[in-house]
Design a protein around this motif. Structure first.
Motif, PDB file in Angstrom:
ATOM      1  N   ASP A  32       0.810  -1.211   0.000  1.00  0.00           N
ATOM      2  CA  ASP A  32       0.000   0.000   0.000  1.00  0.00           C
ATOM      3  C   ASP A  32       0.847   1.266   0.000  1.00  0.00           C
ATOM      4  OD1 ASP A  32       1.001  -0.198   2.535  1.00  0.00           O
ATOM      5  OD2 ASP A  32      -0.915  -0.045   3.580  1.00  0.00           O
ATOM      6  N   SER A  33       2.172   1.106   0.081  1.00  0.00           N
ATOM      7  CA  SER A  33       3.056   2.282   0.071  1.00  0.00           C
ATOM      8  C   SER A  33       3.593   2.588  -1.322  1.00  0.00           C
ATOM      9  CB  SER A  33       4.243   2.054   1.014  1.00  0.00           C
ATOM     10  OG  SER A  33       5.151   1.103   0.467  1.00  0.00           O
ATOM     11  N   LEU A  34       3.227   1.790  -2.315  1.00  0.00           N
ATOM     12  CA  LEU A  34       3.823   1.957  -3.643  1.00  0.00           C
ATOM     13  C   LEU A  34       3.119   3.012  -4.486  1.00  0.00           C
ATOM     14  CD1 LEU A  34       4.597  -1.760  -4.548  1.00  0.00           C
ATOM     15  CD2 LEU A  34       6.252   0.066  -4.141  1.00  0.00           C
ATOM     16  N   ALA A  35       1.787   3.105  -4.399  1.00  0.00           N
ATOM     17  CA  ALA A  35       1.071   4.091  -5.210  1.00  0.00           C
ATOM     18  C   ALA A  35       1.528   5.496  -4.837  1.00  0.00           C
ATOM     19  CB  ALA A  35      -0.434   3.952  -5.001  1.00  0.00           C
ATOM     20  N   GLY A  36       1.804   6.302  -5.866  1.00  0.00           N
ATOM     21  CA  GLY A  36       2.260   7.661  -5.637  1.00  0.00           C
ATOM     22  C   GLY A  36       3.762   7.801  -5.535  1.00  0.00           C
ATOM     23  N   ARG A  37       4.504   6.699  -5.629  1.00  0.00           N
ATOM     24  CA  ARG A  37       5.962   6.769  -5.628  1.00  0.00           C
ATOM     25  C   ARG A  37       6.472   6.752  -7.068  1.00  0.00           C
ATOM     26  NH1 ARG A  37       7.648   2.317  -1.083  1.00  0.00           N
ATOM     27  NH2 ARG A  37       9.769   2.826  -1.773  1.00  0.00           N
ATOM     28  N   ARG A  38       7.648   7.310  -7.273  1.00  0.00           N
ATOM     29  CA  ARG A  38       8.240   7.348  -8.611  1.00  0.00           C
ATOM     30  C   ARG A  38       9.184   6.168  -8.797  1.00  0.00           C
ATOM     31  NH1 ARG A  38      11.729  12.024  -8.950  1.00  0.00           N
ATOM     32  NH2 ARG A  38      12.149  11.310  -6.829  1.00  0.00           N
ATOM     33  N   VAL A  39       9.284   5.731 -10.043  1.00  0.00           N
ATOM     34  CA  VAL A  39      10.198   4.646 -10.389  1.00  0.00           C
ATOM     35  C   VAL A  39      11.007   5.065 -11.610  1.00  0.00           C
ATOM     36  CG1 VAL A  39       8.836   2.761  -9.426  1.00  0.00           C
ATOM     37  CG2 VAL A  39       8.390   3.531 -11.771  1.00  0.00           C
ATOM     38  N   ALA A  40      12.233   4.602 -11.679  1.00  0.00           N
ATOM     39  CA  ALA A  40      13.047   4.765 -12.887  1.00  0.00           C
ATOM     40  C   ALA A  40      12.799   3.544 -13.764  1.00  0.00           C
ATOM     41  CB  ALA A  40      14.523   4.868 -12.528  1.00  0.00           C
ATOM     42  N   LEU A  41      12.640   3.758 -15.057  1.00  0.00           N
ATOM     43  CA  LEU A  41      12.303   2.649 -15.941  1.00  0.00           C
ATOM     44  C   LEU A  41      12.836   2.900 -17.349  1.00  0.00           C
ATOM     45  CD1 LEU A  41       9.793   4.080 -17.592  1.00  0.00           C
ATOM     46  CD2 LEU A  41       8.492   3.356 -15.610  1.00  0.00           C
ATOM     47  N   SER A  42      12.865   1.846 -18.115  1.00  0.00           N
ATOM     48  CA  SER A  42      13.232   1.934 -19.526  1.00  0.00           C
ATOM     49  C   SER A  42      11.950   2.080 -20.332  1.00  0.00           C
ATOM     50  CB  SER A  42      13.989   0.669 -19.946  1.00  0.00           C
ATOM     51  OG  SER A  42      14.239   0.684 -21.333  1.00  0.00           O
ATOM     52  N   PHE A  43      11.858   3.177 -21.098  1.00  0.00           N
ATOM     53  CA  PHE A  43      10.661   3.439 -21.891  1.00  0.00           C
ATOM     54  C   PHE A  43      11.102   3.667 -23.327  1.00  0.00           C
ATOM     55  CE2 PHE A  43       7.127   6.045 -23.487  1.00  0.00           C
ATOM     56  CZ  PHE A  43       6.065   5.228 -23.116  1.00  0.00           C
ATOM     57  N   GLY A  44      10.793   2.697 -24.178  1.00  0.00           N
ATOM     58  CA  GLY A  44      11.312   2.756 -25.537  1.00  0.00           C
ATOM     59  C   GLY A  44      12.824   2.605 -25.505  1.00  0.00           C
ATOM     60  N   ARG A  45      13.529   3.571 -26.075  1.00  0.00           N
ATOM     61  CA  ARG A  45      14.994   3.524 -26.105  1.00  0.00           C
ATOM     62  C   ARG A  45      15.629   4.452 -25.064  1.00  0.00           C
ATOM     63  NH1 ARG A  45      16.426   3.539 -32.613  1.00  0.00           N
ATOM     64  NH2 ARG A  45      15.282   1.627 -33.150  1.00  0.00           N
ATOM     65  N   GLN A  46      14.834   4.986 -24.171  1.00  0.00           N
ATOM     66  CA  GLN A  46      15.385   5.938 -23.208  1.00  0.00           C
ATOM     67  C   GLN A  46      14.980   5.579 -21.781  1.00  0.00           C
ATOM     68  OE1 GLN A  46      13.740   9.690 -24.377  1.00  0.00           O
ATOM     69  NE2 GLN A  46      11.660   9.162 -23.798  1.00  0.00           N
ATOM     70  N   GLN A  47      15.717   6.138 -20.833  1.00  0.00           N
ATOM     71  CA  GLN A  47      15.366   6.003 -19.430  1.00  0.00           C
ATOM     72  C   GLN A  47      14.418   7.136 -19.055  1.00  0.00           C
ATOM     73  OE1 GLN A  47      16.398   3.500 -17.085  1.00  0.00           O
ATOM     74  NE2 GLN A  47      16.844   2.563 -19.074  1.00  0.00           N
TER      75      GLN A  47
END
Length: 338
Positions: A32-47
């Motif tokens: 329940d602590s995950l919603a509203g947090r930011r994550v770094a991810l790979s989207f297409g060819r960029q971070q």
């Protein structure tokens, strides 16, 4: 490690959908602590940076195509449940891309990598008790006398670098002052106040009968949600009415958002606010540098600042304990985004 979690993530941009990612998370992680947090991810060819919308039990994405988030960027949710529901409502009502709407609630510096939160700008300021102490009474303790006089000459407070430059070995003396209740630690948010003299707060003006009735009516409804329209011609004292209401909200330990329609009106209003209310004032509008926006936004989010002055986007600033929103000149067209 437990089995991977499936996260529904919004990515900043004009994309009218959200995306599923997996997160390899330890069993100790509270879901329940995950919603509203930011994550770094790979989207297409960029971070990129994504905002977690929710945790899901299943996904339609094939396991071989389901990407993993690189890492969690925040220790807790930057967008709490109440604000998140407001942003979801805005997405649905205005038929707008969720990523663009959600990330409006974050300052620009948190919408791109590395996206670190700023360290607090800590200052030490005299309390009411400290300001009442006569420095000459400390003649037998010259180190204490020196520091007390320095703090009395600097009402905006002193940070570590200023103390080190002017007060020598200040730590033991400062600890003593804190123990005696003469000094308090504050997170200072306002850059103008940090480099210049802070105006001595001016007392409230006497209210007329109609002003007093308006203040009483609004304050009677502060324990729950309510909407009030304050109408009056220019110069009729509307500002003093909502200043008196703000004073009561701040005295109760709650926070206030004061919205103004135009950036060019912000300095004038801010000057009046500083003269009336003590303590750090957060400011948010598009003319601020990204670093300044981030520092003011974080101070209001954590409650270090209890008063926020800003233009329309400041309504999405997350508050630790919101008690009042004032929309000054609410009829102004600048409050509408086309």
């Amino acid at each position: 490690m437990s089995s991977p979690l499936i996260l529904e993530v919004a990515v900043a941009g004009p994309l009218r959908q959200v995306f599923d990612y997996r997160l390899e998370a330890p069993e100790s992680l509270a879901l329940d602590s995950l919603a509203g947090r930011r994550v770094a991810l790979s989207f297409g060819r960029q971070q990129a940076i994504g905002l977690v919308c929710r945790v899901k039990d299943e996904t339609s994405v094939a396991p071989t195509r389901l990407k993993a988030v690189s890492r969690l960027l925040d220790d807790d949710a930057l967008v709490k449940e109440g604000l998140f529901k407001l942003l979801q409502w805005a997405c649905n009502y205005y038929h707008h891309a969720p990523g663009e709407v959600y990330f409006l609630a974050l300052p620009p510096a948190l919408r791109k990598l590395p996206g670190h939160l700023p360290p607090p700008a800590v200052r030490w300021c005299l309390t009411v008790a400290g300001r009442a102490v006569d420095a000459s009474s400390l003649a037998r303790a010259p180190r204490q006398q020196q520091l007390l006089r320095l703090l009395q000459q600097t009402p905006q407070g002193l940070d570590r670098s200023a103390l080190a430059a002017q007060a020598g070995d200040w730590r033991p003396v400062l600890r003593r002052f804190v123990q005696q209740g003469w000094v308090e630690e504050m997170v200072w948010t306002d850059a103008a106040e940090a480099v210049g003299a802070v105006p001595v707060p001016t007392p409230a003006l006497s209210l007329g009968s109609e002003q007093a009735q308006a203040v009483a009516a609004v304050c009677a409804g502060l324990q729950g949600f309510g909407v009030f329209l304050l109408q009056g011609v220019t110069g009729s004292g509307k500002t003093e009415v909502y200043f008196s209401i703000i004073e009561q909200v701040l005295a109760a330990g709650r926070q206030v958002v004061l919205l103004t329609p135009e950036i060019n009106l912000t300095p004038q209003l801010l000057q009046r606010v500083r003269r009336r209310f003590s303590g750090p004032v957060a400011v948010l509008h598009s003319a601020l540098a990204d670093g300044e926006k981030l520092r003011h936004w974080e101070a209001f989010r954590t409650g270090a600042s209890r008063l926020l002055v800003g233009t329309r986007s400041a309504v999405f600033a997350p508050a630790a304990n919101l008690g009042l929103i004032v929309v000054d000149e609410e009829h102004d067209a600048s409050f509408k985004q086309q």
